[in-house]
Design an enzyme around this catalytic site. Sequence first.
Site, PDB file in Angstrom:
ATOM      1  N   SER A  43      36.031  42.366  50.807  1.00  0.00           N
ATOM      2  CA  SER A  43      35.981  41.197  51.688  1.00  0.00           C
ATOM      3  C   SER A  43      36.623  41.512  53.031  1.00  0.00           C
ATOM      4  CB  SER A  43      36.754  40.038  51.048  1.00  0.00           C
ATOM      5  OG  SER A  43      36.877  38.970  51.954  1.00  0.00           O
TER       6      SER A  43
ATOM      7  N   TYR B 122      44.489  35.979  46.410  1.00  0.00           N
ATOM      8  CA  TYR B 122      43.134  36.553  46.493  1.00  0.00           C
ATOM      9  C   TYR B 122      43.074  37.758  47.433  1.00  0.00           C
ATOM     10  CZ  TYR B 122      38.130  36.508  47.949  1.00  0.00           C
ATOM     11  OH  TYR B 122      36.826  36.829  48.262  1.00  0.00           O
TER      12      TYR B 122
ATOM     13  N   GLN C 219      44.978  31.797  50.266  1.00  0.00           N
ATOM     14  CA  GLN C 219      44.379  32.946  49.559  1.00  0.00           C
ATOM     15  C   GLN C 219      45.421  34.044  49.304  1.00  0.00           C
ATOM     16  OE1 GLN C 219      41.341  33.717  52.605  1.00  0.00           O
ATOM     17  NE2 GLN C 219      39.791  33.355  51.064  1.00  0.00           N
TER      18      GLN C 219
ATOM     19  N   ILE D 262      30.502  33.734  53.496  1.00  0.00           N
ATOM     20  CA  ILE D 262      29.128  33.639  53.012  1.00  0.00           C
ATOM     21  C   ILE D 262      29.034  32.336  52.206  1.00  0.00           C
ATOM     22  CG2 ILE D 262      27.312  34.849  51.728  1.00  0.00           C
ATOM     23  CD1 ILE D 262      28.590  36.531  54.048  1.00  0.00           C
TER      24      ILE D 262
ATOM     25  N   LYS E 243      41.415  41.749  47.098  1.00  0.00           N
ATOM     26  CA  LYS E 243      40.306  42.298  47.886  1.00  0.00           C
ATOM     27  C   LYS E 243      40.751  43.574  48.609  1.00  0.00           C
ATOM     28  CE  LYS E 243      37.539  40.196  46.223  1.00  0.00           C
ATOM     29  NZ  LYS E 243      36.143  40.481  45.797  1.00  0.00           N
TER      30      LYS E 243
HETATM   31  P1  NAD Z   1      29.932  33.071  43.503  1.00  0.00           P
HETATM   32  O1  NAD Z   1      30.960  32.155  42.946  1.00  0.00           O
HETATM   33  O2  NAD Z   1      28.563  32.576  43.723  1.00  0.00           O
HETATM   34  O3  NAD Z   1      29.802  34.389  42.635  1.00  0.00           O
HETATM   35  C1  NAD Z   1      30.853  34.919  41.881  1.00  0.00           C
HETATM   36  C2  NAD Z   1      30.258  35.389  40.603  1.00  0.00           C
HETATM   37  O4  NAD Z   1      31.262  36.027  39.806  1.00  0.00           O
HETATM   38  C3  NAD Z   1      29.721  34.214  39.805  1.00  0.00           C
HETATM   39  O5  NAD Z   1      28.451  34.547  39.314  1.00  0.00           O
HETATM   40  C4  NAD Z   1      30.722  34.074  38.681  1.00  0.00           C
HETATM   41  O6  NAD Z   1      30.197  33.552  37.494  1.00  0.00           O
HETATM   42  C5  NAD Z   1      31.150  35.519  38.517  1.00  0.00           C
HETATM   43  N1  NAD Z   1      32.423  35.599  37.815  1.00  0.00           N
HETATM   44  C6  NAD Z   1      33.565  34.937  38.090  1.00  0.00           C
HETATM   45  N2  NAD Z   1      34.508  35.242  37.185  1.00  0.00           N
HETATM   46  C7  NAD Z   1      33.940  36.115  36.332  1.00  0.00           C
HETATM   47  C8  NAD Z   1      34.408  36.774  35.187  1.00  0.00           C
HETATM   48  N3  NAD Z   1      35.646  36.606  34.747  1.00  0.00           N
HETATM   49  N4  NAD Z   1      33.569  37.611  34.532  1.00  0.00           N
HETATM   50  C9  NAD Z   1      32.292  37.781  34.962  1.00  0.00           C
HETATM   51  N5  NAD Z   1      31.793  37.178  36.055  1.00  0.00           N
HETATM   52  C10 NAD Z   1      32.606  36.359  36.726  1.00  0.00           C
HETATM   53  O7  NAD Z   1      30.550  33.615  44.853  1.00  0.00           O
HETATM   54  P2  NAD Z   1      30.157  34.887  45.752  1.00  0.00           P
HETATM   55  O8  NAD Z   1      30.561  34.548  47.111  1.00  0.00           O
HETATM   56  O9  NAD Z   1      28.782  35.321  45.501  1.00  0.00           O
HETATM   57  O10 NAD Z   1      31.188  35.972  45.205  1.00  0.00           O
HETATM   58  C11 NAD Z   1      30.833  37.284  44.861  1.00  0.00           C
HETATM   59  C12 NAD Z   1      31.866  38.259  45.377  1.00  0.00           C
HETATM   60  O11 NAD Z   1      31.845  38.226  46.790  1.00  0.00           O
HETATM   61  C13 NAD Z   1      33.306  37.918  44.949  1.00  0.00           C
HETATM   62  O12 NAD Z   1      33.940  39.126  44.542  1.00  0.00           O
HETATM   63  C14 NAD Z   1      33.928  37.418  46.239  1.00  0.00           C
HETATM   64  O13 NAD Z   1      35.303  37.683  46.296  1.00  0.00           O
HETATM   65  C15 NAD Z   1      33.172  38.216  47.262  1.00  0.00           C
HETATM   66  N6  NAD Z   1      33.208  37.661  48.620  1.00  0.00           N
HETATM   67  C16 NAD Z   1      32.656  36.443  48.858  1.00  0.00           C
HETATM   68  C17 NAD Z   1      32.711  35.943  50.151  1.00  0.00           C
HETATM   69  C18 NAD Z   1      32.152  34.592  50.512  1.00  0.00           C
HETATM   70  O14 NAD Z   1      32.453  34.098  51.601  1.00  0.00           O
HETATM   71  N7  NAD Z   1      31.307  33.996  49.660  1.00  0.00           N
HETATM   72  C19 NAD Z   1      33.306  36.686  51.158  1.00  0.00           C
HETATM   73  C20 NAD Z   1      33.859  37.899  50.845  1.00  0.00           C
HETATM   74  C21 NAD Z   1      33.794  38.388  49.581  1.00  0.00           C
HETATM   75  C1  RM4 Z   2      36.139  35.616  51.413  1.00  0.00           C
HETATM   76  C2  RM4 Z   2      36.543  35.056  52.744  1.00  0.00           C
HETATM   77  C3  RM4 Z   2      35.806  33.789  52.963  1.00  0.00           C
HETATM   78  C4  RM4 Z   2      36.075  32.864  51.794  1.00  0.00           C
HETATM   79  C5  RM4 Z   2      35.732  33.539  50.511  1.00  0.00           C
HETATM   80  C6  RM4 Z   2      36.090  32.701  49.301  1.00  0.00           C
HETATM   81  O1  RM4 Z   2      36.725  36.811  51.089  1.00  0.00           O
HETATM   82  O2  RM4 Z   2      37.931  34.848  52.786  1.00  0.00           O
HETATM   83  O3  RM4 Z   2      36.197  33.190  54.172  1.00  0.00           O
HETATM   84  O4  RM4 Z   2      35.282  31.704  51.958  1.00  0.00           O
HETATM   85  O5  RM4 Z   2      36.435  34.733  50.394  1.00  0.00           O
END
Ligand code: NAD
Ligand code: RM4
Length: 254
Positions: free
Chosen positions: A144, A157, A154, A190, A161
């Site tokens: 991230s 969190y 966070q 996202i 990351k």
């Molecule tokens: P999301 O909530 O749609 O997806 C997360 C997925 O992880 C879900 O399908 C959930 O069921 C799964 N999950 C959660 N806990 C789990 C577990 N214990 N075992 C198996 N699966 C599990 O959100 P997303 O944004 O698609 O997140 C995906 C990745 O992207 C995450 O690692 C998140 O930290 C990272 N990320 C997201 C953003 C953002 O802004 N959305 C930004 C940076 C990084």
């Molecule tokens: C990402 C970033 C985004 C937040 C998600 C949950 O790593 O911090 O801004 O919305 O996590």
Amino acid sequence: MMLLDGKVVLVTGASAGIGRAAAIGAARHGADVAINFARDQAGADDVVAAIEALGRRAIAVQGDVADPETARDFIAKAVDAFGRTDVFVNNAGICPFHAFLDMPVETFERTMRVNLHGAYFMVQAAANQMVQQGDGGAIVAVSSISALVGGEFQTHYTPTKAGVHSLMQSAAIALGRHGIRCNSVLPGTILTDINKDDLADADKRARMAARVPLGRLGEPDDLAGPIIFLASDLARYVTGAALLVDGGAFVNLQ
Ligand code: NAD
Ligand code: RM4
């Protein structure tokens, strides 16, 4: 151009969001795909159906990535189904937004276990399979922008990351001699379920969007291309790298 033709790609947490986009994107590029999912059977079935509609094979394996046994089980079932593992995408993650001073111990520990411990054991299991195959592979972790910058709600969190980003750097060294490349993508904000509640605050959403030089928050599909690129032979000399996929938010100080 099919970047993953005939490859076997594994993605964790792929019943929704970025994982779903990466899994379907990989199939569009010619891969057979195994997805791990936590609880959302209907979401997982939908991803499998979307991949099969593209003419590729897919399986969904349920499991909590916080349990190290899930990693061994996921890799074993993928290999049973498709014979090997070429690409592993570590995506599963949680971000239960919460203030620092009263962070519940359970929330802190669960976030560490899912995001960081889960990544460690999954990447280790996938790497062991690739080493056994003897012909290299590619690992992409979804870290991230928050590996590089902080977040008031966070504090549990962002260290996970940063940890995943660091894990890719160290694993790149440990696995280079086996021809296994390890890289991370660093998404910005996202629009997915992980931040739906947080971004329901209209002021916060507007503030986050205003920071993005490309003028919008991200969509899950914005990550598919960068993940597939890093997984593919186009990136054959790229390892230990981290690719920001944030519309320019990180560099936008003033
Ligand atoms: P999301 O909530 O749609 O997806 C997360 C997925 O992880 C879900 O399908 C959930 O069921 C799964 N999950 C959660 N806990 C789990 C577990 N214990 N075992 C198996 N699966 C599990 O959100 P997303 O944004 O698609 O997140 C995906 C990745 O992207 C995450 O690692 C998140 O930290 C990272 N990320 C997201 C953003 C953002 O802004 N959305 C930004 C940076 C990084
Ligand atoms: C990402 C970033 C985004 C937040 C998600 C949950 O790593 O911090 O801004 O919305 O996590």
